[in-house]
Design an enzyme around this catalytic site. Sequence first.
Site, short mmCIF file in Angstrom:
data_model
loop_
_atom_site.label_atom_id
_atom_site.label_comp_id
_atom_site.label_asym_id
_atom_site.label_seq_id
_atom_site.Cartn_x
_atom_site.Cartn_y
_atom_site.Cartn_z
N SER A 17 0.85 -1.19 0.00
CA SER A 17 0.00 0.00 0.00
C SER A 17 0.88 1.24 0.00
CB SER A 17 -0.88 0.02 1.24
OG SER A 17 -0.09 0.24 2.40
N ASP A 18 0.38 2.32 -0.58
CA ASP A 18 1.02 3.60 -0.32
C ASP A 18 0.84 3.87 1.19
OD1 ASP A 18 2.27 6.06 -0.53
OD2 ASP A 18 1.14 6.69 -2.29
N TRP A 19 1.61 4.79 1.71
CA TRP A 19 1.64 5.00 3.16
C TRP A 19 0.30 5.51 3.69
CZ3 TRP A 19 5.37 2.71 1.19
CH2 TRP A 19 6.51 2.34 1.88
#
Length: 831
Positions: A333-335
Amino acid sequence: MQLLPWVALALALSFPTHTSARFDSSQSSKGVQHRGAEVFYDDAYEEPFGAFLQARQVDQGVGADGQAEDGPGYQTVQPVPFQGSDELPYSPPFYPTPKTQGRTEKWRTAIGKARQYLKQFNQTEKVILTTGAGWESGQCVGNISPIPRVGFPGLCLMDGPAGLRGADRITSFPDAITAGASFDKKLIYQRALALGKEFKKKGANIWLGPMLGGLARTAAGGRNWEGFSADPYLTGEGAYWSVRGAQDAGVQATLKHYIHNEQEHFRNTASSNVDSRTEREVYLHPFLRGVQAGAVSVMCSYNLVNNSWACQNSELLNNRLKTELGFSGYVMSDWGAQHAGVASANAGLDMTMPGDLECCYAGQNASYWGRNLTMAVNNGSVATTRLDDMATRILAGWYYLDQDQDFPKTNFDFFDPLNPETNAHIDATEDHDRIARRVAAAGTVVLKNKKNALPLRKPRKIAAIGSDAGPLYQGPNYWSDRGGWPYGTLAQGWGSGANDYSYLISPYEALQARARKDRTAFNWNFDDFNYAQSQKVATGVDAAIVFVSADAGENYITVQGNAGDRNNLTLWNAGEELIRNVSAVNNNTIVVIHSVGQVDLESFVENPNVTAIVWANLPGSESGNALVDILYGDVNPSGRLPYTIAKKRSDYSADVIYNDPAITPQINYTEELLIDYRHFDEKKIEPRYEFGFGLSYTSFAYSGVRWSQVGSWKNDDWNGKNTSSGLPDWLFQPVYQVEFEITNNGGSDGHEVWQAYLEFPKSAGEPPKVLRAFDRVWVERYKTVTVKFPLSHYDLSTWSNTKQRWLRPKGDIKVLIGASSRKIKQTISLY
Ligand SMILES: *[C@@H]1O[C@H](CO)[C@@H](O)[C@H](O)[C@H]1NC(C)=O
Ligand SMILES: *[C@@H]1O[C@H](CO)[C@@H](O)[C@H](O)[C@H]1NC(C)=O
Ligand SMILES: *[C@@H]1O[C@H](CO)[C@@H](O)[C@H](O)[C@H]1NC(C)=O
Ligand SMILES: *[C@@H]1O[C@H](CO)[C@@H](O)[C@H](O)[C@H]1NC(C)=O
Ligand SMILES: *[C@@H]1O[C@H](CO)[C@@H](O)[C@H](O)[C@H]1NC(C)=O
Ligand SMILES: *[C@@H]1O[C@H](CO)[C@@H](O)[C@H](O)[C@H]1NC(C)=O
Ligand SMILES: *[C@@H]1O[C@H](CO)[C@@H](O)[C@H](O)[C@H]1NC(C)=O
Ligand SMILES: *[C@@H]1O[C@H](CO)[C@@H](O)[C@H](O)[C@H]1NC(C)=O
Ligand SMILES: *[C@@H]1O[C@H](CO)[C@@H](O)[C@H](O)[C@H]1NC(C)=O
Ligand SMILES: *[C@@H]1O[C@H](CO)[C@@H](O)[C@H](O)[C@H]1NC(C)=O
Ligand SMILES: *[C@@H]1O[C@H](CO)[C@@H](O)[C@H](O)[C@H]1NC(C)=O
């Protein structure tokens, strides 16, 4: 885990909501059925909207557009209810996640090793592989904890796409938009190879790059400069060669942001709604190329796609990425882009970053996964086979790069850079200044050159004017993540895609050194707003070089009211006013522009006193040296615009949405295939400078275009193939080879960037021309070289929305060869 029939029944009866994919954000998992060892979702199951909305309010975090003006990055995403509606576009469900298989021998070997090693892991340890250790839990921007019992050393994940973020003794490579402007695959490869070596030397396993989406759909998009261009094919080659380079250095490459994260405003709340043809032909293509290069990871983006979060959109992850593209690695996932535990696991997410429930602050000790994933596996909502597949994909990536063999220990500390215990300050730069300089020079585009203004030939007197010429008073790293007033030369954009300069050669330094060598008198003024002084130093000099810029970045930092995306397309610091003042007193005014993207050039482009315009993009550490190479002709310019510069903003086909009261703003990609030059061609709009445009100090002639058939048509398959089981290899095999000659008929040696566009038959519904091949070739003066390139079935096909597959259009396809998207020199028909 083999579910007993009564367990399956109990699951079906007891789970509160779910699960058409329109609603796939729900954490719970109704409608599971038992099929062998797999748990999958029943596509037919629909839930009344009310129940869904309720569940979303309880379970789901949809981000508010929070701003953190300082700190090392990312914003906190506050949960707010989803404002759904049955009228809105939705994504079809696609379950279960295919188990990784490996399309090449190298992948199959890595997966085999991973499966073998995984036998030693217990369930808790498998979960550890999938769940980031938490913000600030470790030395890297993302960390997978070590597992001592099985001898697993952990993983270090690091920004940024153009250099190791937050570390010292590194190279700030030219940003990807500059590499894109070089149109040079070898240089793109070498840039990534050098960058990868720096990551490895510092002990970073995973490079959070290359960045492929945003694809510069809008000119003002804040992160466009982190990517290569506004053209899918050019960006696709950027992806391919960057993955090859970084991974040849032994570092895992991450294709990001998957997908349609094309603007910074509302990136945590908006839904990008894109039809499947536009997605396949434009936005998915660079990811396909990255996968073909063997990319080990993919980062799903913050936004929603068709109203389903990109990190739990089963159509995007399970189908398009893992089935259609046959992606063998893992999805992270992106952060903070994960919004549910069970739904994301089943939709195909494999790793959550940074692991916490919310991004990004320390000490949360809570995650959608971690202990929650263990519980979800234990209670049957996530199959054990899914957990095994996540862990297998992650370990396979590690083996694919041989990171099990003597990978250096992390020897810097992103969160604590002054701690002597964790920072060894190892020099990673080697001779990478040379490659950085070469890419920066190759990515510098000469847009205008009249009256032989360039190259400079031992002038008697010159002046450099504008703050963009010189250093920032407070040092190059004064603004956190470079997000602040650019009152010093601009060499990268701001945000998590920025890195700390270990050094920065400003244009002023390099120009002064060169002037000294030539015994040229050199003067300057860095005060953008002191017009009297600028005019004074510009008066009576052989060349007045004016430096101007435009900046942008990631939306957790707002600079002068620009929340990531630019508010306007004009120069910063009143650059036009400065150019006007200087050119009023000097008839040889050379304008150098450092910019994140397109700017409005109209106020000065036709001014006869502005004899040259040099588009220097974002050159990184070697900025001044590379610029001097071009200005003095040590390097013959060959850089080309990686996007179209319009005469006015409304000429572009899409723009950033800055205001939208909706909880989930709808970003409809109504322009479809028509972004950048495709739109200008189709609507017959005259641009100021078209995609692919750039001047040289010599001249080239094109001749002799011809083609031969090198592979056989697979007509039947092509028209009948069901791509839902993965794209077949033959699709990418060449059918034609095209050849032609380029002659350097000017006065000096140089590189020429040739471009090949296809013109499809009208009935295909394509834009007038689409790029399908390019390269940068060296041609000595008065010499001729032969250029060859292949065209595959895929290159010659278009995606059918109705048939959901690649089709060969009926009719005549033409190949247009030229020096830009509008300077077509040779045309040939393929039939
Ligand atoms: C989004 O919806 C469009 C139709 O509105 C469809 O063509 C496309 O395939 C969908 N994309 C995804 C990822 O579901
Ligand atoms: C798995 O191993 C870890 C040590 O790495 C141990 O702490 C944990 O209790 C074990 N878990 C299970 C479920 O056996
Ligand atoms: C995190 O939470 C778990 C259980 O909720 C607890 O056992 C553990 O001590 C906590 N860790 C920290 C560092 O707070
Ligand atoms: C499990 O997830 C929920 C959100 O769904 C969260 O509130 C909770 O803190 C998580 N538990 C742990 C142990 O991380
Ligand atoms: C299973 O565990 C997950 C994670 O804790 C939770 O979200 C879900 O509600 C649980 N399902 C059941 C049926 O207990
Ligand atoms: C455009 O934005 C920049 C940066 O905020 C600002 O310096 C400049 O004045 C703006 N231009 C116009 C014409 O408003
Ligand atoms: C120089 O800039 C000043 C300040 O904006 C402006 O008033 C003046 O007209 C400019 N001079 C020229 C020649 O453009
Ligand atoms: C061009 O520069 C000369 C000085 O060399 C000046 O006299 C003239 O007015 C300038 N022209 C314009 C259009 O600014
Ligand atoms: C600029 O003006 C000077 C006279 O003031 C003239 O000698 C020179 O040729 C001009 N240069 C250009 C580039 O027009
Ligand atoms: C986007 O398209 C949907 C229908 O697919 C429509 O309901 C919505 O109003 C559109 N939004 C915008 C901002 O145009
Ligand atoms: C393709 O194959 C899948 C699975 O085998 C099937 O569900 C789908 O209907 C097929 N699509 C077409 C267009 O034949």
